[in-house]
Design a protein around this motif. Structure first.
Motif, PDB file in Angstrom:
ATOM      1  N   LEU A 218       1.497  -7.811   0.347  1.00 26.55           N
ATOM      2  CA  LEU A 218       0.994  -8.202  -0.982  1.00 26.55           C
ATOM      3  C   LEU A 218      -0.050  -7.208  -1.483  1.00 26.55           C
ATOM      4  O   LEU A 218      -0.454  -7.243  -2.645  1.00 26.55           O
ATOM      5  CB  LEU A 218       0.386  -9.609  -0.935  1.00 26.55           C
ATOM      6  CG  LEU A 218       1.347 -10.731  -0.544  1.00 26.55           C
ATOM      7  CD1 LEU A 218       0.673 -12.079  -0.708  1.00 26.55           C
ATOM      8  CD2 LEU A 218       2.643 -10.678  -1.347  1.00 26.55           C
ATOM      9  N   HIS A 219      -0.496  -6.317  -0.597  1.00 26.63           N
ATOM     10  CA  HIS A 219      -1.519  -5.319  -0.985  1.00 26.63           C
ATOM     11  C   HIS A 219      -0.884  -3.931  -0.798  1.00 26.63           C
ATOM     12  O   HIS A 219       0.172  -3.649  -1.336  1.00 26.63           O
ATOM     13  CB  HIS A 219      -2.752  -5.583  -0.113  1.00 26.63           C
ATOM     14  CG  HIS A 219      -4.016  -4.872  -0.500  1.00 26.63           C
ATOM     15  ND1 HIS A 219      -4.154  -4.122  -1.650  1.00 26.63           N
ATOM     16  CD2 HIS A 219      -5.223  -4.789   0.129  1.00 26.63           C
ATOM     17  CE1 HIS A 219      -5.387  -3.626  -1.711  1.00 26.63           C
ATOM     18  NE2 HIS A 219      -6.054  -4.007  -0.636  1.00 26.63           N
ATOM     19  N   ARG A 252      10.499 -12.421  -4.672  1.00 27.62           N
ATOM     20  CA  ARG A 252       9.325 -11.697  -5.161  1.00 27.62           C
ATOM     21  C   ARG A 252       9.683 -10.208  -5.193  1.00 27.62           C
ATOM     22  O   ARG A 252      10.106  -9.653  -4.176  1.00 27.62           O
ATOM     23  CB  ARG A 252       8.154 -11.942  -4.215  1.00 27.62           C
ATOM     24  CG  ARG A 252       6.819 -11.667  -4.821  1.00 27.62           C
ATOM     25  CD  ARG A 252       5.747 -12.326  -4.000  1.00 27.62           C
ATOM     26  NE  ARG A 252       5.554 -13.700  -4.442  1.00 27.62           N
ATOM     27  CZ  ARG A 252       4.414 -14.165  -4.980  1.00 27.62           C
ATOM     28  NH1 ARG A 252       3.367 -13.387  -5.083  1.00 27.62           N
ATOM     29  NH2 ARG A 252       4.320 -15.409  -5.377  1.00 27.62           N
ATOM     30  N   ILE A 253       9.563  -9.572  -6.337  1.00 29.62           N
ATOM     31  CA  ILE A 253       9.946  -8.159  -6.437  1.00 29.62           C
ATOM     32  C   ILE A 253       8.704  -7.312  -6.140  1.00 29.62           C
ATOM     33  O   ILE A 253       7.738  -7.327  -6.906  1.00 29.62           O
ATOM     34  CB  ILE A 253      10.470  -7.795  -7.852  1.00 29.62           C
ATOM     35  CG1 ILE A 253      11.401  -8.886  -8.405  1.00 29.62           C
ATOM     36  CG2 ILE A 253      11.132  -6.429  -7.840  1.00 29.62           C
ATOM     37  CD1 ILE A 253      12.740  -8.990  -7.793  1.00 29.62           C
ATOM     38  N   GLY A 255       6.022  -4.481  -5.957  1.00 34.14           N
ATOM     39  CA  GLY A 255       5.656  -3.477  -6.961  1.00 34.14           C
ATOM     40  C   GLY A 255       5.446  -4.083  -8.336  1.00 34.14           C
ATOM     41  O   GLY A 255       5.166  -3.362  -9.298  1.00 34.14           O
ATOM     42  N   PHE A 256       5.605  -5.428  -8.447  1.00 30.27           N
ATOM     43  CA  PHE A 256       5.365  -6.095  -9.738  1.00 30.27           C
ATOM     44  C   PHE A 256       4.295  -7.161  -9.586  1.00 30.27           C
ATOM     45  O   PHE A 256       4.143  -7.757  -8.529  1.00 30.27           O
ATOM     46  CB  PHE A 256       6.656  -6.742 -10.266  1.00 30.27           C
ATOM     47  CG  PHE A 256       7.592  -5.731 -10.831  1.00 30.27           C
ATOM     48  CD1 PHE A 256       7.549  -5.408 -12.171  1.00 30.27           C
ATOM     49  CD2 PHE A 256       8.469  -5.056  -9.993  1.00 30.27           C
ATOM     50  CE1 PHE A 256       8.389  -4.435 -12.689  1.00 30.27           C
ATOM     51  CE2 PHE A 256       9.317  -4.082 -10.496  1.00 30.27           C
ATOM     52  CZ  PHE A 256       9.277  -3.761 -11.846  1.00 30.27           C
ATOM     53  N   HIS A 258       0.179  -8.516 -10.560  1.00 35.55           N
ATOM     54  CA  HIS A 258      -1.133  -8.113 -10.073  1.00 35.55           C
ATOM     55  C   HIS A 258      -2.117  -9.231 -10.328  1.00 35.55           C
ATOM     56  O   HIS A 258      -2.041  -9.897 -11.357  1.00 35.55           O
ATOM     57  CB  HIS A 258      -1.605  -6.833 -10.786  1.00 35.55           C
ATOM     58  CG  HIS A 258      -2.661  -6.118 -10.019  1.00 35.55           C
ATOM     59  ND1 HIS A 258      -3.970  -6.542  -9.988  1.00 35.55           N
ATOM     60  CD2 HIS A 258      -2.582  -5.040  -9.211  1.00 35.55           C
ATOM     61  CE1 HIS A 258      -4.654  -5.734  -9.196  1.00 35.55           C
ATOM     62  NE2 HIS A 258      -3.842  -4.813  -8.698  1.00 35.55           N
ATOM     63  N   ARG A 259      -3.035  -9.430  -9.397  1.00 35.43           N
ATOM     64  CA  ARG A 259      -4.011 -10.504  -9.567  1.00 35.43           C
ATOM     65  C   ARG A 259      -4.900 -10.273 -10.783  1.00 35.43           C
ATOM     66  O   ARG A 259      -5.228 -11.207 -11.506  1.00 35.43           O
ATOM     67  CB  ARG A 259      -4.855 -10.621  -8.292  1.00 35.43           C
ATOM     68  CG  ARG A 259      -6.013 -11.584  -8.376  1.00 35.43           C
ATOM     69  CD  ARG A 259      -5.587 -13.028  -8.664  1.00 35.43           C
ATOM     70  NE  ARG A 259      -4.824 -13.637  -7.603  1.00 35.43           N
ATOM     71  CZ  ARG A 259      -5.319 -14.130  -6.468  1.00 35.43           C
ATOM     72  NH1 ARG A 259      -6.613 -14.057  -6.240  1.00 35.43           N
ATOM     73  NH2 ARG A 259      -4.543 -14.686  -5.575  1.00 35.43           N
ATOM     74  N   LEU A 304       6.180  -9.934 -16.118  1.00 35.71           N
ATOM     75  CA  LEU A 304       5.368  -9.220 -15.132  1.00 35.71           C
ATOM     76  C   LEU A 304       5.526  -7.707 -15.282  1.00 35.71           C
ATOM     77  O   LEU A 304       6.642  -7.187 -15.223  1.00 35.71           O
ATOM     78  CB  LEU A 304       5.814  -9.585 -13.713  1.00 35.71           C
ATOM     79  CG  LEU A 304       5.475 -10.979 -13.194  1.00 35.71           C
ATOM     80  CD1 LEU A 304       6.165 -11.212 -11.858  1.00 35.71           C
ATOM     81  CD2 LEU A 304       3.967 -11.133 -13.050  1.00 35.71           C
ATOM     82  N   ASN A 307       3.011  -2.655 -10.945  1.00 39.69           N
ATOM     83  CA  ASN A 307       1.691  -2.184 -10.504  1.00 39.69           C
ATOM     84  C   ASN A 307       1.827  -0.764  -9.939  1.00 39.69           C
ATOM     85  O   ASN A 307       2.929  -0.200  -9.892  1.00 39.69           O
ATOM     86  CB  ASN A 307       1.065  -3.166  -9.508  1.00 39.69           C
ATOM     87  CG  ASN A 307       1.935  -3.378  -8.280  1.00 39.69           C
ATOM     88  OD1 ASN A 307       2.316  -2.415  -7.617  1.00 39.69           O
ATOM     89  ND2 ASN A 307       2.258  -4.633  -7.981  1.00 39.69           N
ATOM     90  N   ASP A 309       1.968   0.496  -7.077  1.00 40.83           N
ATOM     91  CA  ASP A 309       2.875   0.752  -5.954  1.00 40.83           C
ATOM     92  C   ASP A 309       4.313   0.984  -6.407  1.00 40.83           C
ATOM     93  O   ASP A 309       5.103   1.574  -5.670  1.00 40.83           O
ATOM     94  CB  ASP A 309       2.809  -0.404  -4.941  1.00 40.83           C
ATOM     95  CG  ASP A 309       1.468  -0.420  -4.228  1.00 40.83           C
ATOM     96  OD1 ASP A 309       0.949   0.666  -3.943  1.00 40.83           O
ATOM     97  OD2 ASP A 309       0.930  -1.513  -3.986  1.00 40.83           O
ATOM     98  N   PHE A 330      -2.035   5.821   1.193  1.00 40.10           N
ATOM     99  CA  PHE A 330      -2.960   4.984   0.410  1.00 40.10           C
ATOM    100  C   PHE A 330      -4.319   4.983   1.134  1.00 40.10           C
ATOM    101  O   PHE A 330      -5.379   5.150   0.514  1.00 40.10           O
ATOM    102  CB  PHE A 330      -2.343   3.580   0.334  1.00 40.10           C
ATOM    103  CG  PHE A 330      -2.930   2.599  -0.639  1.00 40.10           C
ATOM    104  CD1 PHE A 330      -4.238   2.693  -1.088  1.00 40.10           C
ATOM    105  CD2 PHE A 330      -2.155   1.532  -1.114  1.00 40.10           C
ATOM    106  CE1 PHE A 330      -4.760   1.751  -1.970  1.00 40.10           C
ATOM    107  CE2 PHE A 330      -2.661   0.594  -1.989  1.00 40.10           C
ATOM    108  CZ  PHE A 330      -3.976   0.699  -2.411  1.00 40.10           C
TER     109      PHE A 330
END
Ligand code: CMC
Length: 373
Positions: A218-219, A252-253, A255-256, A258-259, A304, A307, A309, A330
């Motif tokens: 998720l990060h 859940r895709i 790379g899409f 963001h919080r 969405l 992000n 990534d 990263f």
């Protein structure tokens, strides 16, 4: 306590103060927009800005780069350790161990003043590319590459891994990706580093813990999963059907979303143009077509945006890098942001210790052991 405010995942909670970056008016590092930094500065200037507070003069930058070059050396026992860890161990796990092991050889490991923390941050900034490359090349039976000290940070990083000096376009694209990954206020790994620092612990412990947090899908781990998506889709013709099926099955895709960016991640917009340029240069824009279609459908169906990534996976692929390197790269950049937050936290410290809302059993008495059923 029951009436106290509770925000699952700490969403929207202001958990501390920082002078390092803000997302209030686009993303800015110490007041400079990332668009300006990506266009006009190189990553070492950005690293200097985050660590010291101001962009360097030419002289300061030259000094900083020569200290960085001198730091690009791994203690022999760390090299041996990396070579002896299980072959199946993941690159992020190896990097976490390598960073922690480097701490044992740092004479300032337990000094917490500002200058000691900057020294340690610069040493890690020089050593992390060596750690990534050492493990990558030994597991493939490739000889290590010795840094010449004459290349830019980005070109050196690529050469250490691939053994080849990148051309100017590849070097620039890598440099921009490092700038964009460098800092992002209270993201999960940075917050982890600050929590560790708040207990009075040291920079190596904070950075090691932060690597563990970054690894999750998720990060930072998302950039590797993005490549798996693109490989699964395989051709532009499959993209629309694939993404519609994925969304309808509630997948859940990667790379899409963001919080903190609900309308778009400004970093993704910057990197997209570099992806297109690198793809056109290769004469193969299939991945760009796949990415464009998936972006359009995910925006239309879920609202969405991508992000950072999302483009960075394609960018690293075009640079000839294997997927297992994406999250470690990263780290090679974000270590600067973590270290700057460690310094900021230690200079204005208060133990980070929130409360939890209790959901367990009501108070009860212990039944003596022989009477328990
Ligand atoms: N694909 C499909 N649906 C999604 C996605 C996604 N990538 N992200 C969020 N959603 C949906 C989610 O299912 C939920 O829908 P519903 O309300 O119908 O149940 C809604 O959007 C809100 O999701 P959330 O998980 O509550 O949102 P969050 O703010 O907690 O999550 C996130 C943020 C980054 C964890 C999430 O968007 C995600 O999992 N994205 C994929 C992983 C990813 O790309 N991570 C990289 C983050 S940015 C750079 C970095 O840190 O490295």
């Amino acid at each position: 306590m029951a009436d106290e405010a509770y925000y699952p995942g700490l969403e929207g909670v202001i958990a501390g103060e920082t002078a390092l970056s803000t997302i209030e008016d686009g993303l800015r590092y110490r007041g400079y927009s990332i668009e300006d930094l990506a266009r006009e500065a190189q990553f070492p200037e950005v690293a200097y800005l985050l660590l010291y507070g101001e962009l360097p003069t030419s002289e300061e930058l030259a000094d900083f780069q020569s200290i960085l070059s001198e730091s690009a050396d791994l203690p022999g026992p760390v090299v041996d350790l990396l070579a002896n860890l299980p072959v199946h161990a993941g690159a992020m796990d190896i990097l976490r161990t390598g960073i922690s092991a480097c701490g044992h050889f740092d004479p300032q490991a337990d000094e917490h003043d500002r200058q000691a923390n900057i020294n340690k941050a610069v040493r890690l900034l020089g050593q992390i590319p060596m750690l990534i490359a050492a493990r990558y090349r030994t597991t493939r039976g490739l000889p290590p590459v010795t840094p010449t000290g004459e290349l830019s940070f980005a070109a050196n990083l690529l050469q250490l891994i691939t053994g080849r000096q990148p051309d100017a376009t590849a070097e620039r694209a890598m440099d921009v990706s490092l700038t964009l990954y460098a800092e992002h206020e209270f993201n999960a790994s940075t917050f982890t580093a600050r929590v560790v620092t708040s207990t009075g612990s040291d920079l190596y412990s904070a950075v090691t813990a932060a690597v563990g947090a970054l690894k999750g899908p998720l990060h930072g781990g998302a950039n590797e999963r993005v490549m798996a998506v693109l490989e699964e889709v395989a051709t532009p013709d499959n993209a629309e059907g694939w993404v519609r099926r994925a969304l309808s099955s509630k997948r859940r895709i990667m790379g899409f979303g963001h919080r903190v960016y609900k309308t778009g991640d400004p970093r993704a917009d910057i990197l997209r143009s570099y992806c297109r340029e690198l793809a056109e240069r290769r004469g193969d824009t299939d991945l760009e077509e796949i990415a464009d279609t998936i972006e359009r459908v995910v925006r239309d169906e879920k609202g969405l945006p991508p992000n950072l990534d999302w483009p960075s996976a394609r960018l690293y692929h075009y640079l000839g890098l294997e997927v297992e390197l994406y999250t470690p790269l990263f780290v090679a950049s974000r270590v600067v942001g973590w270290a700057a937050h460690v310094i900021e936290q230690s200079e204005s410290n208060r133990l980070i210790r929130p409360r939890s809302r209790y959901t367990g059993p009501a108070p009860r008495n212990i039944v003596p052991l022989p009477e328990r059923e």
